[in-house]
Design a protein around this motif. Structure first.
Motif, PDB file in Angstrom:
ATOM      1  N   GLY A  36       0.635  -1.172   0.077  1.00  0.00           N
ATOM      2  CA  GLY A  36      -0.210  -0.639   0.201  1.00  0.00           C
ATOM      3  C   GLY A  36       1.239   1.243   0.033  1.00  0.00           C
ATOM      4  O   GLY A  36       2.332   1.338   0.377  1.00  0.00           O
ATOM      5  N   PRO A  37       0.447   2.370  -0.127  1.00  0.00           N
ATOM      6  CA  PRO A  37       0.861   3.384   0.152  1.00  0.00           C
ATOM      7  C   PRO A  37       1.506   3.838   1.077  1.00  0.00           C
ATOM      8  O   PRO A  37       1.448   3.752   2.038  1.00  0.00           O
ATOM      9  CB  PRO A  37      -0.161   4.705  -0.181  1.00  0.00           C
ATOM     10  N   THR A  38       2.531   4.522   1.249  1.00  0.00           N
ATOM     11  CA  THR A  38       3.642   5.444   2.424  1.00  0.00           C
ATOM     12  C   THR A  38       2.628   6.734   2.630  1.00  0.00           C
ATOM     13  O   THR A  38       3.084   8.109   1.614  1.00  0.00           O
ATOM     14  CB  THR A  38       4.855   5.705   2.154  1.00  0.00           C
ATOM     15  N   VAL A  39       2.287   6.692   3.542  1.00  0.00           N
ATOM     16  CA  VAL A  39       1.255   8.453   3.720  1.00  0.00           C
ATOM     17  C   VAL A  39       1.698   9.493   4.322  1.00  0.00           C
ATOM     18  O   VAL A  39       2.196   9.385   5.530  1.00  0.00           O
ATOM     19  CB  VAL A  39      -0.520   7.930   4.565  1.00  0.00           C
ATOM     20  N   LEU A  45      -1.314  10.236  -9.273  1.00  0.00           N
ATOM     21  CA  LEU A  45      -1.820   9.406 -11.166  1.00  0.00           C
ATOM     22  C   LEU A  45      -0.702   8.162 -10.854  1.00  0.00           C
ATOM     23  O   LEU A  45      -1.862   7.345 -11.181  1.00  0.00           O
ATOM     24  CB  LEU A  45      -2.023   9.876 -11.605  1.00  0.00           C
ATOM     25  N   GLY A  46       0.269   8.155 -10.854  1.00  0.00           N
ATOM     26  CA  GLY A  46       0.966   6.854 -11.001  1.00  0.00           C
ATOM     27  C   GLY A  46       0.745   5.776  -9.852  1.00  0.00           C
ATOM     28  O   GLY A  46       0.509   4.596 -10.044  1.00  0.00           O
ATOM     29  N   ASN A  47       0.975   6.304  -8.538  1.00  0.00           N
ATOM     30  CA  ASN A  47       0.223   4.817  -7.351  1.00  0.00           C
ATOM     31  C   ASN A  47      -1.034   4.982  -7.876  1.00  0.00           C
ATOM     32  O   ASN A  47      -1.768   3.807  -8.047  1.00  0.00           O
ATOM     33  CB  ASN A  47      -0.312   5.870  -6.421  1.00  0.00           C
ATOM     34  N   ARG A  49      -2.636   4.246 -10.525  1.00  0.00           N
ATOM     35  CA  ARG A  49      -2.856   3.093 -11.468  1.00  0.00           C
ATOM     36  C   ARG A  49      -2.600   1.584 -11.205  1.00  0.00           C
ATOM     37  O   ARG A  49      -3.208   0.991 -12.109  1.00  0.00           O
ATOM     38  CB  ARG A  49      -1.661   3.733 -12.433  1.00  0.00           C
ATOM     39  N   THR A  50      -1.652   1.838 -10.155  1.00  0.00           N
ATOM     40  CA  THR A  50      -1.208   0.569  -9.709  1.00  0.00           C
ATOM     41  C   THR A  50      -2.255   0.257  -8.779  1.00  0.00           C
ATOM     42  O   THR A  50      -2.689  -1.256  -8.843  1.00  0.00           O
ATOM     43  CB  THR A  50       0.158   0.556  -8.879  1.00  0.00           C
ATOM     44  N   TYR A  51      -2.948   1.074  -7.706  1.00  0.00           N
ATOM     45  CA  TYR A  51      -3.684   0.655  -6.554  1.00  0.00           C
ATOM     46  C   TYR A  51      -5.970  -0.099  -8.316  1.00  0.00           C
ATOM     47  O   TYR A  51      -6.274  -0.876  -7.521  1.00  0.00           O
ATOM     48  CB  TYR A  51      -5.104   1.593  -5.919  1.00  0.00           C
ATOM     49  N   GLY A  78       8.741   3.709   9.160  1.00  0.00           N
ATOM     50  CA  GLY A  78      10.086   2.921   8.520  1.00  0.00           C
ATOM     51  C   GLY A  78      10.599   3.054   7.051  1.00  0.00           C
ATOM     52  O   GLY A  78      11.796   2.837   7.090  1.00  0.00           O
ATOM     53  N   HIS A  79       9.513   3.676   6.382  1.00  0.00           N
ATOM     54  CA  HIS A  79       9.828   4.219   4.260  1.00  0.00           C
ATOM     55  C   HIS A  79      11.045   4.807   5.225  1.00  0.00           C
ATOM     56  O   HIS A  79      10.798   5.875   4.945  1.00  0.00           O
ATOM     57  CB  HIS A  79       8.774   3.985   3.946  1.00  0.00           C
ATOM     58  N   LEU A  80      12.613   4.838   4.381  1.00  0.00           N
ATOM     59  CA  LEU A  80      13.376   5.905   4.836  1.00  0.00           C
ATOM     60  C   LEU A  80      13.085   6.453   2.694  1.00  0.00           C
ATOM     61  O   LEU A  80      12.157   5.696   2.461  1.00  0.00           O
ATOM     62  CB  LEU A  80      14.342   5.464   5.058  1.00  0.00           C
ATOM     63  N   GLY A 248       2.142  -5.106  -6.311  1.00  0.00           N
ATOM     64  CA  GLY A 248       2.775  -4.158  -6.345  1.00  0.00           C
ATOM     65  C   GLY A 248       3.164  -3.886  -7.551  1.00  0.00           C
ATOM     66  O   GLY A 248       2.862  -4.231  -8.544  1.00  0.00           O
ATOM     67  N   GLY A 249       4.350  -2.464  -7.338  1.00  0.00           N
ATOM     68  CA  GLY A 249       4.656  -1.616  -8.766  1.00  0.00           C
ATOM     69  C   GLY A 249       5.278  -2.414  -9.425  1.00  0.00           C
ATOM     70  O   GLY A 249       6.283  -2.911  -8.255  1.00  0.00           O
ATOM     71  N   ILE A 250       5.835  -2.632 -10.401  1.00  0.00           N
ATOM     72  CA  ILE A 250       6.950  -2.930 -11.085  1.00  0.00           C
ATOM     73  C   ILE A 250       8.540  -2.305 -10.459  1.00  0.00           C
ATOM     74  O   ILE A 250       9.066  -3.303 -10.095  1.00  0.00           O
ATOM     75  CB  ILE A 250       7.105  -3.406 -12.742  1.00  0.00           C
ATOM     76  N   ASP A 251       8.249  -1.499  -9.761  1.00  0.00           N
ATOM     77  CA  ASP A 251       9.691  -0.200  -9.478  1.00  0.00           C
ATOM     78  C   ASP A 251      10.078  -1.914  -8.520  1.00  0.00           C
ATOM     79  O   ASP A 251      11.130  -0.564  -7.236  1.00  0.00           O
ATOM     80  CB  ASP A 251       9.187   1.273  -8.896  1.00  0.00           C
ATOM     81  N   LEU A 252       9.487  -2.108  -7.069  1.00  0.00           N
ATOM     82  CA  LEU A 252       9.545  -2.887  -6.221  1.00  0.00           C
ATOM     83  C   LEU A 252      10.087  -3.877  -6.181  1.00  0.00           C
ATOM     84  O   LEU A 252      10.714  -4.622  -5.237  1.00  0.00           O
ATOM     85  CB  LEU A 252       7.789  -2.712  -5.485  1.00  0.00           C
ATOM     86  N   GLN A 287       8.813   8.954 -18.718  1.00  0.00           N
ATOM     87  CA  GLN A 287       9.651   9.266 -17.666  1.00  0.00           C
ATOM     88  C   GLN A 287       8.753   8.901 -16.686  1.00  0.00           C
ATOM     89  O   GLN A 287       7.748   9.017 -16.719  1.00  0.00           O
ATOM     90  CB  GLN A 287      10.313  10.907 -17.334  1.00  0.00           C
ATOM     91  N   LYS A 288       9.266   7.848 -15.911  1.00  0.00           N
ATOM     92  CA  LYS A 288       8.217   7.777 -14.328  1.00  0.00           C
ATOM     93  C   LYS A 288       7.476   8.598 -14.129  1.00  0.00           C
ATOM     94  O   LYS A 288       7.980   9.426 -13.298  1.00  0.00           O
ATOM     95  CB  LYS A 288       8.990   6.697 -13.640  1.00  0.00           C
ATOM     96  N   MET A 289       5.941   8.912 -13.430  1.00  0.00           N
ATOM     97  CA  MET A 289       5.883   9.473 -12.787  1.00  0.00           C
ATOM     98  C   MET A 289       6.065   9.308 -11.696  1.00  0.00           C
ATOM     99  O   MET A 289       5.739   8.608 -11.049  1.00  0.00           O
ATOM    100  CB  MET A 289       4.601   9.739 -12.714  1.00  0.00           C
ATOM    101  N   SER A 290       6.679  10.738 -10.716  1.00  0.00           N
ATOM    102  CA  SER A 290       6.903  10.390  -9.197  1.00  0.00           C
ATOM    103  C   SER A 290       7.122  11.809  -8.661  1.00  0.00           C
ATOM    104  O   SER A 290       7.753  12.661  -9.117  1.00  0.00           O
ATOM    105  CB  SER A 290       8.568   9.455  -9.136  1.00  0.00           C
TER     106      SER A 290
HETATM  107  P1  AMP Z   1       4.596   4.586  -2.154  1.00  0.00           P
HETATM  108  O1  AMP Z   1       3.935   5.155  -1.498  1.00  0.00           O
HETATM  109  O2  AMP Z   1       5.691   5.219  -3.070  1.00  0.00           O
HETATM  110  O3  AMP Z   1       5.539   3.491  -1.530  1.00  0.00           O
HETATM  111  O4  AMP Z   1       3.789   3.079  -3.919  1.00  0.00           O
HETATM  112  C1  AMP Z   1       2.919   2.801  -3.466  1.00  0.00           C
HETATM  113  C2  AMP Z   1       2.341   2.051  -4.938  1.00  0.00           C
HETATM  114  O5  AMP Z   1       2.487   2.847  -6.394  1.00  0.00           O
HETATM  115  C3  AMP Z   1       4.142   1.440  -5.123  1.00  0.00           C
HETATM  116  O6  AMP Z   1       3.370  -0.089  -5.225  1.00  0.00           O
HETATM  117  C4  AMP Z   1       4.262   1.059  -6.081  1.00  0.00           C
HETATM  118  O7  AMP Z   1       5.226   0.917  -7.157  1.00  0.00           O
HETATM  119  C5  AMP Z   1       3.945   2.056  -7.031  1.00  0.00           C
HETATM  120  N1  AMP Z   1       4.151   3.753  -7.944  1.00  0.00           N
HETATM  121  C6  AMP Z   1       4.822   4.072  -7.608  1.00  0.00           C
HETATM  122  N2  AMP Z   1       4.592   5.189  -8.724  1.00  0.00           N
HETATM  123  C7  AMP Z   1       4.693   4.505  -9.452  1.00  0.00           C
HETATM  124  C8  AMP Z   1       4.124   5.076 -11.457  1.00  0.00           C
HETATM  125  N3  AMP Z   1       4.827   5.779 -11.810  1.00  0.00           N
HETATM  126  N4  AMP Z   1       3.047   4.645 -11.913  1.00  0.00           N
HETATM  127  C9  AMP Z   1       2.283   3.078 -11.242  1.00  0.00           C
HETATM  128  N5  AMP Z   1       2.072   2.577 -10.177  1.00  0.00           N
HETATM  129  C10 AMP Z   1       3.387   4.130  -9.770  1.00  0.00           C
END
Ligand code: AMP
Ligand code: ZN
Length: 491
Positions: A36-39, A45-47, A49-51, A78-80, A248-252, A287-290
């Motif tokens: 889930g998300p780090t709150v 919007l990227g987050n 998309r995953t949900y 715990g998320h640094l 989860g997202g592929i970045d994980l 570019q990855k939305m972040s």
């Molecule tokens: P976080 O709140 O950063 O821990 O991320 C929450 C979830 O969103 C994780 O599963 C990530 O992999 C996913 N995520 C982050 N950035 C993107 C993105 N640009 N597109 C899709 N999913 C993303």
């Protein structure tokens, strides 16, 4: 209405790098864990998309008749900052210090905001939404076991996972497909490096500096858990040593999920999940939305159009439809043109769906809906292929339009099937809803209510006219009586 569990569902498994038939461990139960998300800030919007992608998966599995226990955690400690390693400050503590608030005020604010956004996108709530801070005892328990089994070591109040030792018997890179050599050569030195025995070792428990805000007592002193540990602890607690799906997202994949697998194997001897499902990234100009790249969009900016690269706003369901028009494993690039095309497509689909109750039934039929229904299932059974499903739904919408225009005939049985198909796949599985109708029709509905109230007043039926005014007020609509008549406004 058509669900069978013996459908031939195939899912792409990151662990085996291929599509595999989905066979749950204990049917009809399915256990699914999604990170889930780090709150510490608004979900972008990227987050989302995953949900949305996992919502589609959750909805489809449920439709097939599985009883899904869907666990999606909230990371509230715990998320640094350095996502990949043990460096930087805790994201939530840092925000709390900047805002001069309690960390739990930050957590509360962004958890509430996250839920609101999930609801706007019509994303169903998970079955359990545990938090990292609510499961500290379980995390300490895991660290103890990993230490006992000899896969971790303690240095001055911190505990690290021993990747070298683990790699003697296990494949540390099993999920990412990378070998140890490559990982060692391509990893830069990260936090805690002086204390770690190996470059790839990661923290299970971190000693808290005096100024650190969120900390707990443990057998190793006052500290806090490493980010990867919480998901191992919570999935284990709510879904058991082994369950069906982890997502989860592929970045994980390279770090968070790689380390989760190592922790679970070290502690319980088993890879926690049979199927690892990963969603691809939402991108902006490739570019990855972040948040850290500064190219992220917040959902409300998209709804209102209040963003420098947007020409106008788009409704939540248009955005959901836009996301579902791409396969969850492909990247999806966000932009004005793509959004405009999705808006048109979504309206077209929902307009014909809206006509379905007004179709004329004939004694004969030009259309057999059965094969179309089968193709819809084939699309979803092929690794939740929503773009192919949407193409089939456009075929359904063409049929509806042709019958409406009198160009094709449909009999009662096929019409029933078509109605069932559209209801099931558009509303239940894709999770779309017709927001347009409700919004567009509101002024007309209110005009009608005002007319009825005026009639009541003319008839001296003040009880009814007051009832109407008070009733509307309760749902947030104010009637204003003036010389020119009555108008209304949202409170
Ligand atoms: P976080 O709140 O950063 O821990 O991320 C929450 C979830 O969103 C994780 O599963 C990530 O992999 C996913 N995520 C982050 N950035 C993107 C993105 N640009 N597109 C899709 N999913 C993303
Ligand atoms: Zn996780």
């Amino acid at each position: 209405m058509f669900a069978h569990m013996n459908q031939n569902l195939f899912v792409y498994n990151t662990l085996t790098h291929k599509k595999e038939k989905f066979i749950p461990l204990h049917p009809p139960l399915v256990g699914m864990y999604v990170c889930g998300p780090t709150v510490y800030s608004d979900a972008h919007l990227g987050n989302c998309r995953t949900y949305v992608s996992f919502d589609l998966i959750f909805r489809y599995l449920t439709h097939l008749g599985y009883k899904v226990r869907y666990v999606r955690n909230i990371t509230d400690a715990g998320h640094l900052e350095g996502d990949a390693g043990d460096e930087g400050e805790d994201k939530i503590s840092k925000k709390a210090k900047l805002a001069q608030l309690e960390p739990m005020e930050i957590v509360q604010k962004y958890t509430v905001g996250f839920h609101e956004v999930m609801q706007l996108f019509n994303i169903l709530p998970p079955s359990i939404e545990p938090t990292a801070t609510g499961n500290i005892i379980e995390q300490i328990g895991l660290v103890k076991i990993i230490l006992e089994k000899g896969y971790a070591y303690e240095v001055d109040g911190s505990v690290y996972f021993d990747v070298e030792k683990y790699s003697k018997t296990q494949d540390y890179g099993i999920l990412s497909g990378r070998n140890l050599e490559d990982m060692l050569n391509n990893t830069r030195a990260l936090g805690g490096q002086q204390e770690k025995h190996g470059k790839l070792d990661f923290a299970l428990w971190i000693k808290a500096k005096p100024e650190h805000l969120m900390k707990w007592p443990s057998p190793w002193g006052v500290g806090f858990p490493g980010w990867h540990l919480e998901c191992s602890a919570m999935s284990n607690k709510f879904l058991g040593h082994q369950f069906d799906i982890h997502g989860g997202g592929i970045d994980l994949v390279p770090t968070h999920h790689t380390n989760e697998i190592a922790q679970n194997i070290a502690c319980c001897g088993e890879n926690p999940a049979r199927y690892w499902i990963h969603t691809n990234m939402l991108t902006v100009n490739g570019q990855k939305m972040s948040k850290s790249l500064g190219n992220s969009f917040l959902p409300h900016e998209l709804f209102s159009g209040d963003h420098s690269i947007l020409k106008k706003g788009y409704s939540p369901m248009t955005v959901r439809f836009f996301m579902l028009q791409a396969n969850y494993r492909s990247t999806l690039d966000f932009g004005n043109e793509a959004m405009e095309a999705s808006e048109k497509g979504f309206k077209r689909l929902m307009n014909s769906f809206g006509l379905i109750d007004n179709l004329k039934v004939s004694g004969t039929t030009d259309i057999e809906v059965g094969p179309l229904l089968e193709r819809c299932y084939e699309a979803m059974n092929d690794d939740f292929n929503s773009p192919v499903l949407i193409a089939e739904l456009f075929e359904a919408s063409r049929i509806v339009n042709s019958v409406y225009d009198g160009k094709l005939k449909i009999d009662a049985a096929n019409l029933e099937l078509l109605k069932g198909l559209m209801n099931t796949f558009i509303l239940d599985i894709l999770g779309l809803k017709n927001e347009q109708a409700a919004n567009d029709d509101l002024p007309k509905i209110l005009d009608l209510i005002v007319t009825l109230r005026n009639e009541a007043k003319t008839n001296h039926d003040y009880a009814t006219s007051d009832k109407i005014r008070n009733g509307l007020q309760k749902i947030g609509i104010q009637l204003n009586d003036g010389k020119e008549g009555t108008n209304w406004s949202k409170i």
